[in-house]
Every structure is written in structure tokens, then in C-alpha cells.
Design a protein around this motif. Structure first.
Motif, PDB file in Angstrom:
ATOM      1  N   VAL A  43     122.794  28.351 -34.122  1.00 33.99           N
ATOM      2  CA  VAL A  43     122.184  27.197 -33.432  1.00 33.99           C
ATOM      3  C   VAL A  43     121.313  26.396 -34.396  1.00 33.99           C
ATOM      4  CG1 VAL A  43     122.236  28.366 -31.202  1.00 33.99           C
ATOM      5  CG2 VAL A  43     120.172  28.531 -32.628  1.00 33.99           C
ATOM      6  N   PRO A  44     121.027  25.140 -34.057  1.00 35.61           N
ATOM      7  CA  PRO A  44     120.216  24.303 -34.941  1.00 35.61           C
ATOM      8  C   PRO A  44     118.726  24.569 -34.754  1.00 35.61           C
ATOM      9  CG  PRO A  44     120.887  23.027 -33.047  1.00 35.61           C
ATOM     10  CD  PRO A  44     121.506  24.381 -32.885  1.00 35.61           C
ATOM     11  N   GLY A  45     117.977  24.241 -35.807  1.00 39.37           N
ATOM     12  CA  GLY A  45     116.526  24.418 -35.755  1.00 39.37           C
ATOM     13  C   GLY A  45     115.831  23.321 -36.526  1.00 39.37           C
ATOM     14  N   LEU A  46     114.596  23.108 -36.147  1.00 41.56           N
ATOM     15  CA  LEU A  46     113.829  22.027 -36.783  1.00 41.56           C
ATOM     16  C   LEU A  46     112.412  22.518 -37.044  1.00 41.56           C
ATOM     17  CD1 LEU A  46     113.925  18.889 -37.452  1.00 41.56           C
ATOM     18  CD2 LEU A  46     112.928  18.551 -35.177  1.00 41.56           C
ATOM     19  N   SER A  47     111.976  22.413 -38.308  1.00 36.73           N
ATOM     20  CA  SER A  47     110.576  22.691 -38.637  1.00 36.73           C
ATOM     21  C   SER A  47     109.808  21.377 -38.621  1.00 36.73           C
ATOM     22  CB  SER A  47     110.466  23.288 -40.045  1.00 36.73           C
ATOM     23  OG  SER A  47     110.978  24.583 -40.072  1.00 36.73           O
ATOM     24  N   LEU A  48     108.628  21.425 -38.022  1.00 32.02           N
ATOM     25  CA  LEU A  48     107.803  20.212 -37.943  1.00 32.02           C
ATOM     26  C   LEU A  48     106.401  20.518 -38.464  1.00 32.02           C
ATOM     27  CD1 LEU A  48     108.822  19.201 -34.321  1.00 32.02           C
ATOM     28  CD2 LEU A  48     109.420  17.919 -36.405  1.00 32.02           C
TER      29      LEU A  48
ATOM     30  N   THR B 224     121.165  22.484 -39.435  1.00 35.40           N
ATOM     31  CA  THR B 224     122.170  21.989 -38.494  1.00 35.40           C
ATOM     32  C   THR B 224     122.907  23.145 -37.819  1.00 35.40           C
ATOM     33  OG1 THR B 224     123.681  21.839 -40.367  1.00 35.40           O
ATOM     34  CG2 THR B 224     122.539  19.821 -39.726  1.00 35.40           C
ATOM     35  N   THR B 225     123.559  22.827 -36.725  1.00 33.80           N
ATOM     36  CA  THR B 225     124.446  23.777 -36.057  1.00 33.80           C
ATOM     37  C   THR B 225     125.533  24.191 -37.033  1.00 33.80           C
ATOM     38  OG1 THR B 225     124.130  22.564 -34.002  1.00 33.80           O
ATOM     39  CG2 THR B 225     126.000  24.085 -34.076  1.00 33.80           C
ATOM     40  N   TYR B 226     125.874  25.482 -37.039  1.00 29.94           N
ATOM     41  CA  TYR B 226     126.994  25.927 -37.868  1.00 29.94           C
ATOM     42  C   TYR B 226     128.247  25.178 -37.424  1.00 29.94           C
ATOM     43  CZ  TYR B 226     130.269  28.848 -40.347  1.00 29.94           C
ATOM     44  OH  TYR B 226     131.267  29.291 -41.195  1.00 29.94           O
ATOM     45  N   GLY B 227     128.892  24.483 -38.352  1.00 29.82           N
ATOM     46  CA  GLY B 227     130.092  23.722 -37.996  1.00 29.82           C
ATOM     47  C   GLY B 227     129.849  22.234 -37.823  1.00 29.82           C
ATOM     48  N   ARG B 228     128.594  21.818 -37.921  1.00 27.27           N
ATOM     49  CA  ARG B 228     128.319  20.394 -37.691  1.00 27.27           C
ATOM     50  C   ARG B 228     128.453  19.570 -38.975  1.00 27.27           C
ATOM     51  NH1 ARG B 228     124.593  17.441 -33.356  1.00 27.27           N
ATOM     52  NH2 ARG B 228     125.870  15.580 -33.470  1.00 27.27           N
TER      53      ARG B 228
ATOM     54  N   GLU C 125     122.033  32.198 -25.757  1.00 30.16           N
ATOM     55  CA  GLU C 125     122.815  31.576 -24.669  1.00 30.16           C
ATOM     56  C   GLU C 125     122.095  31.737 -23.339  1.00 30.16           C
ATOM     57  OE1 GLU C 125     127.124  32.341 -26.816  1.00 30.16           O
ATOM     58  OE2 GLU C 125     126.612  33.473 -24.980  1.00 30.16           O
ATOM     59  N   GLN C 126     121.592  32.957 -23.137  1.00 33.29           N
ATOM     60  CA  GLN C 126     120.899  33.216 -21.866  1.00 33.29           C
ATOM     61  C   GLN C 126     119.588  32.438 -21.797  1.00 33.29           C
ATOM     62  OE1 GLN C 126     120.918  37.473 -21.886  1.00 33.29           O
ATOM     63  NE2 GLN C 126     123.015  37.567 -21.076  1.00 33.29           N
ATOM     64  N   ALA C 127     118.884  32.362 -22.914  1.00 30.37           N
ATOM     65  CA  ALA C 127     117.626  31.610 -22.937  1.00 30.37           C
ATOM     66  C   ALA C 127     117.885  30.137 -22.628  1.00 30.37           C
ATOM     67  CB  ALA C 127     116.963  31.753 -24.296  1.00 30.37           C
TER      68      ALA C 127
ATOM     69  N   GLN D  77     108.423  25.555 -35.214  1.00 32.06           N
ATOM     70  CA  GLN D  77     109.886  25.595 -35.272  1.00 32.06           C
ATOM     71  C   GLN D  77     110.444  25.360 -33.872  1.00 32.06           C
ATOM     72  OE1 GLN D  77     113.443  28.448 -36.984  1.00 32.06           O
ATOM     73  NE2 GLN D  77     111.734  29.489 -36.038  1.00 32.06           N
ATOM     74  N   LEU D  78     111.333  24.378 -33.768  1.00 30.90           N
ATOM     75  CA  LEU D  78     112.044  24.159 -32.507  1.00 30.90           C
ATOM     76  C   LEU D  78     113.490  24.609 -32.687  1.00 30.90           C
ATOM     77  CD1 LEU D  78     110.839  20.565 -31.493  1.00 30.90           C
ATOM     78  CD2 LEU D  78     110.019  22.761 -30.592  1.00 30.90           C
ATOM     79  N   LEU D  79     114.032  25.302 -31.686  1.00 27.82           N
ATOM     80  CA  LEU D  79     115.427  25.739 -31.719  1.00 27.82           C
ATOM     81  C   LEU D  79     116.132  25.221 -30.482  1.00 27.82           C
ATOM     82  CD1 LEU D  79     114.778  29.482 -32.714  1.00 27.82           C
ATOM     83  CD2 LEU D  79     115.463  27.615 -34.239  1.00 27.82           C
ATOM     84  N   GLY D  80     117.375  24.845 -30.640  1.00 24.50           N
ATOM     85  CA  GLY D  80     118.124  24.331 -29.494  1.00 24.50           C
ATOM     86  C   GLY D  80     119.513  24.924 -29.431  1.00 24.50           C
ATOM     87  N   PRO D  81     120.236  24.655 -28.358  1.00 23.60           N
ATOM     88  CA  PRO D  81     121.613  25.148 -28.246  1.00 23.60           C
ATOM     89  C   PRO D  81     122.508  24.505 -29.312  1.00 23.60           C
ATOM     90  CG  PRO D  81     120.844  24.183 -26.164  1.00 23.60           C
ATOM     91  CD  PRO D  81     119.819  23.870 -27.188  1.00 23.60           C
ATOM     92  N   HIS D  82     123.702  25.043 -29.471  1.00 25.52           N
ATOM     93  CA  HIS D  82     124.660  24.459 -30.412  1.00 25.52           C
ATOM     94  C   HIS D  82     124.788  22.954 -30.194  1.00 25.52           C
ATOM     95  CE1 HIS D  82     126.020  28.731 -30.467  1.00 25.52           C
ATOM     96  NE2 HIS D  82     126.105  28.456 -31.751  1.00 25.52           N
ATOM     97  N   PHE D  83     124.786  22.212 -31.266  1.00 22.38           N
ATOM     98  CA  PHE D  83     124.988  20.753 -31.251  1.00 22.38           C
ATOM     99  C   PHE D  83     123.898  19.992 -30.487  1.00 22.38           C
ATOM    100  CE2 PHE D  83     129.084  22.684 -32.077  1.00 22.38           C
ATOM    101  CZ  PHE D  83     129.431  22.029 -33.264  1.00 22.38           C
ATOM    102  N   SER D  84     122.689  20.560 -30.473  1.00 24.72           N
ATOM    103  CA  SER D  84     121.599  19.867 -29.770  1.00 24.72           C
ATOM    104  C   SER D  84     120.660  19.164 -30.755  1.00 24.72           C
ATOM    105  CB  SER D  84     120.801  20.874 -28.933  1.00 24.72           C
ATOM    106  OG  SER D  84     120.123  21.784 -29.788  1.00 24.72           O
ATOM    107  N   GLU D  85     121.165  18.831 -31.943  1.00 25.82           N
ATOM    108  CA  GLU D  85     120.321  18.182 -32.946  1.00 25.82           C
ATOM    109  C   GLU D  85     119.626  16.943 -32.399  1.00 25.82           C
ATOM    110  OE1 GLU D  85     123.166  19.559 -33.642  1.00 25.82           O
ATOM    111  OE2 GLU D  85     123.146  20.476 -35.638  1.00 25.82           O
ATOM    112  N   GLU D  86     120.340  16.196 -31.584  1.00 24.50           N
ATOM    113  CA  GLU D  86     119.762  14.946 -31.092  1.00 24.50           C
ATOM    114  C   GLU D  86     118.485  15.228 -30.299  1.00 24.50           C
ATOM    115  OE1 GLU D  86     122.378  12.280 -29.050  1.00 24.50           O
ATOM    116  OE2 GLU D  86     120.880  10.679 -29.227  1.00 24.50           O
ATOM    117  N   ARG D  87     118.582  16.203 -29.422  1.00 21.11           N
ATOM    118  CA  ARG D  87     117.396  16.527 -28.622  1.00 21.11           C
ATOM    119  C   ARG D  87     116.259  17.059 -29.493  1.00 21.11           C
ATOM    120  NH1 ARG D  87     118.163  19.100 -23.002  1.00 21.11           N
ATOM    121  NH2 ARG D  87     118.024  16.896 -22.442  1.00 21.11           N
TER     122      ARG D  87
END
Lengths: 492, 494
Positions: free
Chosen positions: B440-445, B198-202, B394-396, B459-469
Motif C-alpha cells: 500500500v502507499p504511504g506518505l511522510s509529512l 507509491t502503491t506497488y505496481g503504480r 484490508e480489514q482496517a 506517516q499516513l497510509l492508505g489502501p492500494h492506489f489511494s495516493e490521491e487521497r
């Protein structure tokens, strides 16, 4: 002090912020000198695994009040940091404190000394948490230590002054002024004995004319202002003697042995000098927004220094009296309430009665203004009775004593004891005549030039009147009758 | 119907609601399987059989009652779950995989655990972990290594290796892990699971026995993105007990099947396809990305230029924080105490005997990095570079919606393969560390198998709080692939 050296003293003050709950958890702040051990402890302040600190907003509010009262620059963002060392009274193995970005810096406080007012710099004001307490015991030949965590996590404020105090008196007065301010702000009760307020002076002596600071020592565990004064004096003298003998002052932390009246090297608590400061990752930076700062500033009470100045200006009090009255907020407020309520008595008389007779009674009983059994209106009434001549000072002192002991209303006490002053000319004339008739030797003495006999005779009449005689009228009548009886018609 | 122990969360909840089986039956089936396989796999450090059955019985009462009254039920009612042994459960021993906590029973639930309990979950027990979550193989556990259900001679990854193996072997339908530098994503990858960091802080860290406080996150090891979403919805959100949690009201993740992959911009960082990555692993990732492209995603190469610094930065920051976090284990109040003549010797002996070699190594690194005179050169510098790594992301994410990359450089390695060389072991996390540093959050599939039959992963990585996506894309991917439904055959026969 020797004129060869200038004392250089700074203070590090730790004040418990007497909030309801601890700095980082919900535990209540209790009196750890009286409470059973470990009754105000939870997993957070016991440093259990997985526990996290959460800042007590009210502690920040208290800290902010002090920082503003000390004219500090408030840092809208400050950072908590971990200060690491191992000791059984420190459950997490680190103390949460503030290090590189404290709440406030660059303040000042006005300190009175016999040489006048001095502006003393405040280097920094920061928040931290207190440690627990160890009790060392020996039982069945076994030595061990007990840990009490009631105090662990209690909010502390650290105030550090610049090393700008140059006498024992200045150091003491600065400490006293800081205590007074903390008390005015309602954040700390100023009790040194219970360790609610801890004053740690750092002391060095530098040769006159030299700008550089000499090596300093710090003194801990001073539990009264008296021991503060004694310890600073002792240390200045010790350092001077040492240097004069060609010795070198060692930088160290000393304790104060009040019984022997000496400083002693402290058993070191920190086994490493290096605290390995680390910004506290469990707490986001503390943000105190300008609105909060301004609201706190606006709500600050009038502080002792300003109050003293006003008392001198508005009430014509002496600097000394004003200083004594403002030392405690409650006393100052009591004084002003009496002045407001009094119809005849003036502020100066009021100040005299409070700092003289009332303080005398309170000192004897070991109580303070907040313990009084009567209100300011009662004292105002009493002083009015004196001012209008209905009660003489002796009677008034008697009434005050009874008010102090039992409470009540001045007029009723006067009536109950028949203390109303007698100004009736005929009665006074008779009392004086009787006294002179009964003491012909003294009358003769007086006539022969022994003036003090007058006071003795005055006392006799006063006794006859049971202290109720109007002293001014009595004095006049006594003088008149003595003159009558004098062969030369009086010796003035 | 498949056997109870091979159900995923979604179908288990469905069966419980419908009355196809009771929570007691489901719980008992897992407990029986734990009894049977735990001696082989060493997954559970503590099995809470009695309290689990009790909780299951209580859940059954509510379930049967609600079938009559149609009352709204807590979302996880009756669902068995395993908890990594760095999260506290009141009344159940917590070891963090360390001798130093031997005998310690916390009186409090971690917030993540509390929220699962409030949602009706049944706790099966505590799973094995590298000591204080420091490791990538569970070989650093003081209580022995966990076996990978796909090949028992291999590690399950770590530090949440116990939780990963539990779910992969059917000893639990889902498990909580924690991810500080990859400790959920890497074991998920090595065990063929869906692993959400999860996102740090979620999700609150309250009750998470801290390792690196600025990096620690609670994660989920599951059999599908959908399962992970179900648990996340229960656990996420602000906690007054953790000042670093955000969002007063966490939005619920909805997986509606109508996936939003079409038009999604996915970046593939070139720095993640470097020498040392197994060819089959890289190929597996490329194939998975091609699947997403097939669903309509636009894939492009991107750069995360400071990737190579993540490893050294992490191995300063995490040990530095750990050196303070683990200072509380001093033998004074709980856990192990080794008596000695004086205080310092008692501290030293307790910590000397209580901590294992990897923990000691990191505590020494961390203590050194924070020492006066070294702070600026190490910790201070590492913080600056951490900012650069965060900025990379952030830039990515200004250019792409998600990042796709390998989770690990290799598939599950043999037990003992890296134990002689800590640096080699550290390299296992080289693709998970950057996201941890960025928060940032990450997901292994699960993304197939190598020639030895070991799971591959994306591994998918997304911006902060992008768990839903992340979960939506994972769900879409799992609609067109069946890797996530596969279970280790040897154990199924067991």
C-alpha cells in the motif's frame, strides 16, 4: 537385452519454441549456430541491472498447443520461478523456469513399437528460457571462454515423460513421435544437430519382477536419433554389466561421446545441487483462461497418430506406409493432395510411388517434400499416365527423375523424350520376331527349360523399344512367339 | 523573492513559465550549491553538470517560444531534479552505492526517469544510497555516509538518504527515491520532507536496480504534497516493460485546496505506539493527528494485529529476493571483476570484494532461506504471514479511510549509533515495513521538531492506489502548518 532386467527409460525433451522474439524481451530468435555472436541481445536478455522480464504471449500460445496435443491437463494459472546457479552463460544468475505450478501436467502420447501401440504418460510440460552459449578458446597459450548471448532468453519448452519406455526402440520412437508432433504444430523444426530439440533420456535397469525403480542416469548432448539409440543401448548394457559384477550404478549426468561410442561423466555445470527455486516476483502468475485454451484446442491440426489411423482406414494403406507418410506433416499433406488430384491412379499406388521412388530421389539429394520443384498435381498426372497405360513404369521413373531435377509438366516431358508407351500389336510383333531371330541360342536354351532366359529376352526387346514397350503386351507377345518356336509347343 | 535553491516544484515551474528566471539560471543555481555543499554532505555520487545545463538551455528555448505561441508545454519543462542512484539514467554511471558496479554506465533510462525526461525535467545527477538500497542511514554506501542537513553529525536516514538530504539542503527542488521497506518515508521523516511511497505496481520498476522485487517501489522526496503530486502524475501508470504495473490509464491527482479531510475516517493503530518510540516522536504524531481532527477528520484507534511480524517477515522475503536479484553481479559482463585462476574463484573474489558487509549479510540470509529443506520453514512461512499482514490492512481499510502513525521510532540518530548492531538498525524501519509488505502507499509529512531541532514526522497510509487521497490530506495539512516550508538554517547561511 538380458531377460533378467527390464529397461526403464523416461525422456526429458527441451524444444526451442521457434517464435519470432525471445521469451521475455523483443530480441529476435536467431540461429545461434550460424549468426554472429551477440547480435540478438538487449539489456533484458543480457541480465543488465534493473531489467525486467515480460512474457511473450506467442511463446505461451506455442506451449499451449504442445500441451494440448499431448493431451495434458492445462493449468489456468501457472507460476514462473527462478532457478538459481552461477555460470557465465546465465546472465541473471538464475533461469526463469516453471517449477511448482507448471503450465500443464498429466498428459499422454501414443507411441508405435513393433509390439504394438503404447500409451506413454507425459508428466509435465513447462516453459522456460534458454541460456547463452560458451566457446572455450586457447589463444597465445591463454585459455579463456567467450560468451554468446544470442540464445539467452530464447523460449524453451520442457516435456517430461513418465519412465514408461522399456526398450531402445520405444525410447527412440517416443522421441521421434514427440518431434513429429512438435513439427506438426509448427512450433519447432525438430533439428537435433542445431540443438533446437534436445532429448535427454534417463535410464535405469530393474530386475524383472521388481516394482521399485533402480538408480537412474541422465544422458545429455545427443545430437541425433542414432546417437540416442546408441547411447541408450550402451548405457543399458553398461549398467547391466556393472550390476552383474556386483557394482552399483551411481546417479549422475552423463554425456555421449559419439566417436568413442561411450557415455562419459559430464563436467558439472552446476556447482551447487540446490537451485533455490523462488517464485519469480517480476512476473504475475500466468493466466491462460479457458477461452484461450479452447480456441487453441480447436485450431490444432490433425496430429500424426490420428492421421495415420485415417490413412489406413480411408486409403487402405499398410500401417508401415501410413506411418512413413505421416511422419512429416508436409509429406502427408503432399500425399493427400496427390490422391485428390489423381483421376485414375489410386491411393495405394500413390503411396508406393512416394515412399519408393520419390523418397529415393529425396534421400539421394538430401532434400524434403518442401523442396520439390513440382506440385502434387504434377505427380498425380504422372501416376494417371501410368495407370492408364500411356506410360510404363520405367518411363514414369524417367519422367519423375526429370521432374525432380528440373521441374516441368509430365505430359511435356513424355512428349519431349517420346516416352509414350507403345502398345501397337504390329510393332511389338516385329520387335519380338527380330529379337528371337537374332538370338537363336537363347531361344533354344529357353526351349530346353532355362526359364530365366525369358527375362533376358524381354530386356532385349525393351531395349529395342527404348523402354517404351507396354510391358504387359510385350510379355504376352514374347510368350506367344516363344511358344510358336518351341518344338513341344511351349513349356508352361 | 526567496533564493532559487529554496523554491519548491510548484513555484519553480511557475517562475519558469512566467520567465521570472530561466531553467539555465535555476539549474546553474543548484549546480553551484551542489559544488559548494556536496563535499560537506556527500549527497551526490555523480553530478551531470554539462548535460544538465545543455538540457536546461534546450528547455529555455521551448519556454521562451511558448511564451509567444502559447503552445502547450511538457509539465516539468526546465525543472531540475535529482535521481537516487539505483534508478538508471542512460549515459550516466549507475553504482547503486556499490563497488561492484564501478564503471558501469547503463544504456537505458528507467521508465520513471524516462517519463520525467519526456515531461521536460533536467537531471542534476545521481544521489548517494545505501548499497543496493539496503539500509536505513546511508552508512552502508560504499561511497561514504550522507550527512543530515539538519545536523551534520547525524544520518539522513536511508536508503534514499542522498535524495532526502539533497532536497532538504536545497541541492535539488525534488528527488526520486525508492522504497522497499521504508527507504523513502524514513529519510523523508528524518530530513523534514514530504516523502511518497507509491502503491506497488503504480510506477514502473523498469530500470530500478532490484533489491526486493515484490517490495521495490519508486517514490518521491519533495518539499510538499503538492510537489509530490506533480511528479506522481508524470510517472504513474502502466508500463509494457514492467509486468507488475497496473492501471492502463493512471488518474491524475488533483489538489484543489478544497481538501476532503472533513468526515474522513482516520485510524490510529495501537501497535505503532509501543515502547521504544521516542516520546517526542509519539507526541508529534498525536499533535499532527489533532490537526487533522481540527480539519474535520474522525479519528479512532484501530488494530493491525500482525504488525510485530513485519520485521522478521521482511528480513526473509527481501533478502531472499535480493539473493537472486544480485546473482547477476558476477564480474562476467560489467562492473567490477577480480580475476583469479578459475571461474568459481573469480566469482567469489569479485563478489567478496564488490559487496559490502550489509549486502553480504542479506545475501547469506536470503540464500539460506531459499535453500532446499529450509524453503518451507522460512520463505514459505514468511509468505503466509505476509498475507496476514496484508489482510490486516484490508480489514482496517474497511473501517477507516486512512491510517495515521509514526514513520520512525526516533528522530535522526547519530552517525555510527547503530552500525555495530544490525538488528538495532533494522528496528528503524519497524513502522514502514508493514505497508511495504502489504504493497500500500504511504506518505511522510513534516510535523514539527524535537527539542534538538530535528524534524518530526507523521506517516499516513492508505489502501492500494489511494495516493490521491493521501496527497490531498497531506496538502490540507500543509495548508494549516508550515513545517514543510522550513529549511535547515545553518545551510541556508552557507
Amino acid at each position: 537385452m538380458s531377460p533378467k532386467y527390464q529397461p526403464v527409460i523416461g525422456l526429458e525433451v527441451h524444444a526451442v519454441l521457434e517464435t519470432r522474439s525471445k521469451m521475455f524481451c523483443d530480441c529476435p530468435v536467431v540461429d545461434s549456430t550460424h549468426e554472429q555472436p551477440n547480435v540478438a541481445v538487449c539489456p533484458v536478455c543480457a541480465g543488465m541491472p534493473g531489467m525486467l522480464p515480460v512474457v511473450n504471449r506467442s511463446a505461451v500460445d506455442y506451449a499451449l498447443r504442445v500441451a494440448l496435443a499431448l493431451n495434458c491437463e492445462i493449468h489456468n494459472t501457472s507460476i514462473f520461478a527462478r532457478k538459481s546457479y552461477f555460470y557465465p552463460d546465465l546472465p541473471k544468475g538464475f533461469q526463469i523456469s516453471q517449477y511448482e505450478q507448471p503450465l500443464a501436467t498429466k498428459g499422454w502420447v501414443m507411441v508405435e513399437t513393433t509390439e504394438g501401440e503404447q500409451r506413454v504418460g507425459i508428466r509435465r510440460v513447462h516453459m522456460e528460457e534458454d541460456t547463452g552459449k560458451l566457446t572455450h578458446v586457447v589463444k597465445d597459450g591463454q585459455r579463456y571462454s567467450l560468451v554468446d548471448l544470442n540464445r539467452s532468453g530464447v523460449p524453451l519448452l520442457e516435456i517430461v515423460t513418465e519412465p514408461e519406455l522399456h526398450s531402445v526402440e520405444a525410447a527412440r520412437n517416443c522421441a521421434y513421435t514427440l518431434r513429429s508432433i512438435l513439427r506438426y504444430l509448427g512450433v519447432n523444426s525438430g533439428n537435433l544437430e542445431k540443438g533446437l530439440l534436445r532429448i535427454e533420456p534417463n535410464i535405469s535397469n530393474r530386475p524383472l519382477g521388481i516394482l521399485e525403480f533402480a538408480t537412474r542416469v541422465e544422458i545429455k548432448n545427443l545430437n541425433s536419433f542414432r546417437s540416442l539409440e546408441r547411447a541408450v543401448s550402451y548405457e543399458l548394457a553398461r549398467q547391466e554389466a556393472l550390476v552383474e559384477k556386483g557394482g552399483v550404478v551411481k546417479q549422475q549426468t552423463l554425456g555421449w561421446d559419439d566417436t568413442r561410442g561411450t557415455t562419459v561423466p559430464q563436467r558439472s555445470k552446476e556447482y551447487a545441487e540446490d537451485y533455490r527455486y523462488l517464485p519469480e516476483p517480476d512476473l504475475p502468475p500466468l493466466v491462460v483462461d479457458p477461452a484461450w485454451v479452447e480456441a487453441t484446442r480447436a485450431a490444432l491440426p490433425e496430429l500424426p497418430h490420428a492421421k495415420r489411423r485415417r490413412f489406413i482406414q480411408d486409403y487402405g494403406l499398410s500401417g508401415y506406409d501410413a506411418g512413413v507418410l505421416v511422419a512429416e506433416r508436409e509429406t502427408a499433406e503432399f500425399f493427400e493432395a496427390v490422391v485428390m488430384a489423381a483421376k485414375v491412379a489410386d491411393a495405394k499406388q500413390t503411396a508406393n510411388w512416394i515412399t519408393g521412388n520419390l523418397f529415393g530421389l529425396m534421400n539421394e539429394a538430401g532434400t524434403s517434400v518442401t523442396d520439390l520443384l513440382f506440385g502434387p498435381a504434377d505427380l498425380a498426372k504422372l501416376l494417371d499416365l501410368v495407370a492408364t497405360g500411356e506410360l510404363n513404369p520405367a518411363g514414369a521413373r524417367q519422367v519423375l527423375a526429370e521432374l525432380f531435377a528440373k521441374g516441368g509438366k509430365p505430359a511435356q516431358i513424355v512428349k519431349k523424350h517420346g516416352l509414350k508407351q507403345v502398345s501397337d500389336a504390329k510393332l511389338l510383333r516385329n520387335w519380338v520376331a527380330k529379337a528371337l531371330d537374332g538370338n537363336p541360342e537363347q531361344v533354344a536354351d529357353y526351349a530346353a527349360g532355362n526359364q530365366p532366359v525369358f527375362n533376358w529376352l524381354f530386356g532385349q526387346v525393351m531395349q529395342t523399344s527404348k523402354g517404351k514397350a507396354n510391358p504387359n503386351r510385350l510379355r504376352a507377345e514374347l510368350e506367344r512367339q516363344l511358344a510358336e518356336r518351341s518344338p513341344e509347343g511351349g513349356i508352361r | 523573492m526567496s533564493e532559487l535553491h529554496s523554491l519548491n516544484v510548484a513555484s519553480a515551474l511557475k517562475g519558469l513559465r512566467s520567465g521570472a528566471f530561466s531553467s539555465r539560471e535555476l539549474t546553474a543555481a543548484y549546480l553551484q550549491r551542489i559544488e559548494q555543499l556536496n563535499p560537506r554532505l556527500n549527497v551526490f555520487l555523480y553530478v551531470a553538470a554539462d548535460s544538465a545545463l545543455k538540457a536546461a538551455t534546450a528547455a529555455d528555448k521551448k519556454l521562451s517560444k511558448s511564451r509567444k505561441t502559447k503552445a502547450k508545454l511538457p509539465p516539468l519543462l526546465g525543472l531540475p531534479i535529482a535521481i537516487k542512484d539505483v534508478l538508471t539514467v542512460a549515459g550516466i554511471p549507475a553504482t547503486a552505492g556499490s563497488r561492484i558496479l564501478e564503471g558501469f554506465v547503463p544504456s537505458y533510462n528507467a521508465t520513471s526517469v524516462q517519463r520525467l525526461l519526456d515531461a521536460g525535467a533536467v537531471i542534476l545527477g545521481k544521489t548517494n544510497t545505501d548499497e543496493f538500497a539496503m539500509g536505513s542511514s546511508t552508512e552502508n554506501s560504499a561511497y561514504g555516509v550522507v550527512r543530515n542537513p539538519w545536523d551534520e553529525e547525524r544520518v539522513p536516514g536511508g536508503s534514499s538518504g542522498g535524495s532526502a538530504a539533497a532536497v532538504a539542503a536545497g541541492l535539488a527542488p525534488v528527488a526520486l527515491g525508492t522504497d522497499t521497506g521504508g527507504s523513502v518515508r524514513q529519510p523523508a521523516a528524518l530530513c523534514g520532507l514530504t516523502g511518497l511511497k507509491t502503491t506497488y505496481g503504480r510506477v514502473s520498476r523498469y530500470g530500478l536496480i532490484a533489491f526486493g522485487s515484490s517490495l521495490d517501489t519508486v517514490g518521491i522526496l519533495a518539499r510538499s504534497a503538492q510537489d509530490a503530486a506533480i511528479l506522481l502524475n508524470v510517472m504513474a501508470g502502466y508500463d509494457p516493460l514492467d509486468a507488475t504495473t497496473l492501471e492502463s490509464k493512471a488518474p491524475k491527482v488533483k489538489l484543489d485546496g478544497k481538501a476532503t479531510v472533513k468526515g474522513l475516517k482516520i485510524g490510529v493503530p495501537k501497535e505503532y505506539f509501543i515502547e521504544g518510540v521516542q516520546a517526542e516522536v509519539a507526541k508529534g504524531v498525536r499533535e499532527a493527528i489533532a490537526h487533522l481532527e481540527g480539519l474535520g477528520a474522525q479519528v479512532r484507534e484501530i488494530s493491525l494485529p500482525h504488525t510485530e511480524y513485519a520485521l522478521p517477515v521482511y528480513y526473509i522475503i527481501a533478502p531472499a529476493e535480493a539473493s537472486a536479484n544480485l546473482a547477476r553481479f558476477d564480474g562476467v559482463r560489467y562492473g567490477l571483476r577480480v580475476e583469479d585462476q578459475n571461474l568459481i574463484d573469480m566469482f567469489s573474489r569479485t563478489r567478496g570484494q564488490g559487496f559490502g558487509p550489509e549486502v553480504k549479510r542479506r545475501l547469506m540470509i536470503g540464500t539460506y532461506a531459499l535453500s532446499a529443506g529450509y524453503y518451507d520453514a522460512y520463505y514459505g512461512q514468511a509468505q503466509k504471514v505476509r498475507t496476514l499482514i496484508r489482510r490486516d490492512f484490508e480489514q482496517a481499510f474497511e473501517q477507516v479511510d486512512l491510517i495515521a502513525a509514526p514513520a520512525t521510532p526516533s528522530t535522526a540518530f547519530r552517525i555510527g549509533a547503530h552500525t555495530g548492531n544490525p538488528l538495532e538498525m533494522y528496528l528503524e524501519d519497524v513502522f514502514t515495513l508493514p505497508a511495504s509488505l502489504a504493497g500500500v502507499p504511504g506518505l511522510s509529512l513534516p510535523a514539527g521538531f524535537d527539542h534538538q531541532g530535528l524534524p518530526l514526522s507523521l506517516q499516513l497510509l492508505g489502501p492500494h492506489f489511494s495516493e490521491e487521497r493521501l496527497l490531498q490530506v497531506g496538502h490540507a495539512y500543509q495548508q494549516i502548518t508550515d513545517w514543510h516550508t522550513m529549511l535547515p538554517m545553518d545551510l541556508l547561511k552557507a
